[in-house]
Design a protein around this motif. Structure first.
Motif, short mmCIF file in Angstrom:
data_model
loop_
_atom_site.label_atom_id
_atom_site.label_comp_id
_atom_site.label_asym_id
_atom_site.label_seq_id
_atom_site.Cartn_x
_atom_site.Cartn_y
_atom_site.Cartn_z
N GLU A 8 0.82 -1.21 0.00
CA GLU A 8 0.00 0.00 0.00
C GLU A 8 0.86 1.26 0.00
N THR A 9 2.01 1.18 0.63
CA THR A 9 2.90 2.34 0.72
C THR A 9 3.52 2.71 -0.63
N GLU A 10 3.37 1.85 -1.63
CA GLU A 10 3.96 2.13 -2.94
C GLU A 10 3.00 2.88 -3.87
N ALA A 11 1.77 3.10 -3.43
CA ALA A 11 0.81 3.82 -4.27
C ALA A 11 1.31 5.22 -4.66
N TYR A 151 -10.25 -1.47 -18.15
CA TYR A 151 -9.32 -0.76 -17.27
C TYR A 151 -7.90 -1.19 -17.60
N ASP A 152 -6.94 -0.38 -17.16
CA ASP A 152 -5.52 -0.70 -17.35
C ASP A 152 -4.92 -1.34 -16.11
N LEU A 153 -5.32 -0.83 -14.95
CA LEU A 153 -4.98 -1.46 -13.67
C LEU A 153 -6.21 -1.38 -12.78
N PHE A 154 -6.35 -2.36 -11.89
CA PHE A 154 -7.42 -2.30 -10.89
C PHE A 154 -6.84 -2.75 -9.56
N LEU A 155 -6.99 -1.88 -8.54
CA LEU A 155 -6.38 -2.11 -7.24
C LEU A 155 -7.43 -2.50 -6.20
N THR A 156 -7.18 -3.59 -5.49
CA THR A 156 -8.03 -4.00 -4.39
C THR A 156 -7.19 -4.06 -3.13
N ASN A 157 -7.58 -3.28 -2.12
CA ASN A 157 -6.83 -3.28 -0.85
C ASN A 157 -7.13 -4.57 -0.10
N ILE A 158 -6.09 -5.32 0.19
CA ILE A 158 -6.27 -6.59 0.91
C ILE A 158 -5.50 -6.57 2.24
N GLY A 159 -5.44 -5.37 2.83
CA GLY A 159 -4.82 -5.24 4.15
C GLY A 159 -3.34 -4.90 4.07
N GLY A 160 -3.04 -3.62 3.91
CA GLY A 160 -1.65 -3.18 3.85
C GLY A 160 -0.99 -3.41 2.51
N ARG A 161 -1.71 -3.96 1.56
CA ARG A 161 -1.18 -4.21 0.23
C ARG A 161 -2.33 -4.23 -0.77
N TYR A 162 -1.98 -4.08 -2.04
CA TYR A 162 -2.99 -4.09 -3.10
C TYR A 162 -2.79 -5.32 -3.99
N LEU A 163 -3.89 -6.02 -4.25
CA LEU A 163 -3.89 -6.98 -5.34
C LEU A 163 -4.20 -6.20 -6.60
N GLU A 187 -2.03 -16.70 0.37
CA GLU A 187 -2.50 -15.80 1.43
C GLU A 187 -3.12 -14.54 0.83
N ASP A 188 -2.53 -14.03 -0.23
CA ASP A 188 -3.09 -12.86 -0.90
C ASP A 188 -4.45 -13.17 -1.50
N ARG A 189 -4.59 -14.34 -2.09
CA ARG A 189 -5.85 -14.72 -2.71
C ARG A 189 -6.96 -14.91 -1.66
N VAL A 190 -6.59 -15.47 -0.52
CA VAL A 190 -7.56 -15.61 0.57
C VAL A 190 -8.01 -14.23 1.05
N ALA A 195 -12.00 -9.69 1.19
CA ALA A 195 -12.34 -8.30 0.86
C ALA A 195 -13.56 -8.25 -0.05
N THR A 196 -13.62 -9.17 -1.01
CA THR A 196 -14.76 -9.23 -1.92
C THR A 196 -16.03 -9.57 -1.18
#
Length: 341
Positions: A8-11, A151-163, A187-190, A195-196
């Protein structure tokens, strides 16, 4: 579809990378509301916004656009070359991405493509972001709660990081250069599924989930409900001005002082306007507010679907907030619910 993960800090670094080549337009706070506006730094962006007053539609379909210029004295017409700026729409919700896809279905129709819309679209990258629905959102009922394309990118916040879902090579290259991109883990997919699920559970359950809406629009086409709804309408066009999928326009010639030169312009119009269906000779095909309101709802919930296989309405809820007399697709869904649909 390709998926990657960034912190998330890289946004901010991602936005800064876009700014090197593009104008970045993103949601920003104005008072207690939010609007899409050009930004100069990531600090101005409010990615956790509920919704904006109006959609980002205006960046692909401007409210007023010059088509060509003319000189009446010389009988000359000059093509107008507008400066189309390379632009990134950053932080767009799924409903608005689906709304832009609906506009593209109209203006990129291969039978009569619109060169003005195409120029703006070709110069625009879209970076979506997942959201938490507010009380007026019903995109889930319009099958627009997820962005599957456009879309070109789509960001989903999954707790401190984006998928990050990657939709174009251009955006992927910028992402790779700006961020520490890594493969998604189990872990990211879970976390993504959680989040969904949380987003799905956040929708307002008081808004009726009605099946077979197009059929019901036909079945109740002559119901007195439309007279009651039209009796409230102020014909102010606020609904169309904030809607991400209204695409009606008027063509007008604007003269310079002296009336020798001028320009032909395309300007937004709305089917709720009393003059919209007026034709030569003075006949008006939809002379009453009831007929205009019904026509608008019919197009949103039936007419567009018949041709493009998806609803024109994307359930963003903006018209619910904009209308001062409670006219919206939600009221139509509640009407069907009262009828036992």
């Amino acid at each position: 579809m390709l998926y990657r993960v960034i912190d998330e800090t890289e946004a901010p670094a991602l936005v800064a990378a876009f700014m090197e080549r593009y104008e970045v337009v993103a949601p920003v706070k104005r008072g207690n509301k939010y609007v899409f506006s050009a930004v100069d730094s990531f600090d101005e962006i409010a990615l956790d916004y509920p919704t904006t007053i109006a959609s980002p539609k205006k960046y692909l379909l401007p409210a007023k656009e010059t088509l060509f210029e003319f000189d009446a004295a010389r009988n000359e017409v000059t093509d107008y070359a507008d400066e189309v700026r390379p632009r990134v729409l950053f932080g767009v919700h799924a409903c608005d991405i689906n709304g832009l896809q609906n506009l593209s279905s109209v203006f990129n129709d291969p039978r009569y493509p619109d060169p003005y819309y195409a120029a703006h679209a070709a110069a625009t990258l879209i970076v979506g972001v997942a959201c938490t629905p507010s009380a007026n959102c019903f995109c889930n009922l319009m099958d627009a709660e997820e962005a599957r394309a456009a879309y070109d990118l789509f960001l989903t916040n999954i707790g401190g990081r984006y998928l990050v879902s990657i939709g174009s090579v251009v955006a992927a290259n910028i992402l790779e250069a700006a961020c520490d991109v890594r493969e998604a883990t189990d872990e990211d997919r879970v976390a993504f599924r959680a989040a969904t699920r949380a987003r799905q559970e956040a929708f307002n359950r008081d808004i009726p989930d009605i099946q077979e809406i197009p059929m019901l629009m036909d079945a109740f086409h002559e119901d007195e409900f439309w007279e009651e709804l039209g009796g409230r309408c102020l014909s102010c066009n606020a609904c169309a001005n904030v809607c991400p999928t209204c695409y009606c326009f008027d063509i007008r010639d604007t003269l310079d002082p002296g009336a020798a030169t001028g320009r032909r312009e395309r300007v937004w119009d709305a089917c709720t306007s009393p003059q919209f269906a007026m034709v030569a000779g003075g006949h008006n095909f939809r002379p009453t507010p009831a007929s205009r309101v019904r026509h608008r709802m019919y197009h949103k919930l039936n007419g567009f679907l018949a041709k493009h296989d998806r609803n024109l309405c994307v359930g963003c809820g903006r018209c619910v907030s904009a209308c001062k007399v409670d006219i919206s697709p939600i009221e139509v869904l509640k009407f069907f619910d009262r009828k036992g649909a």
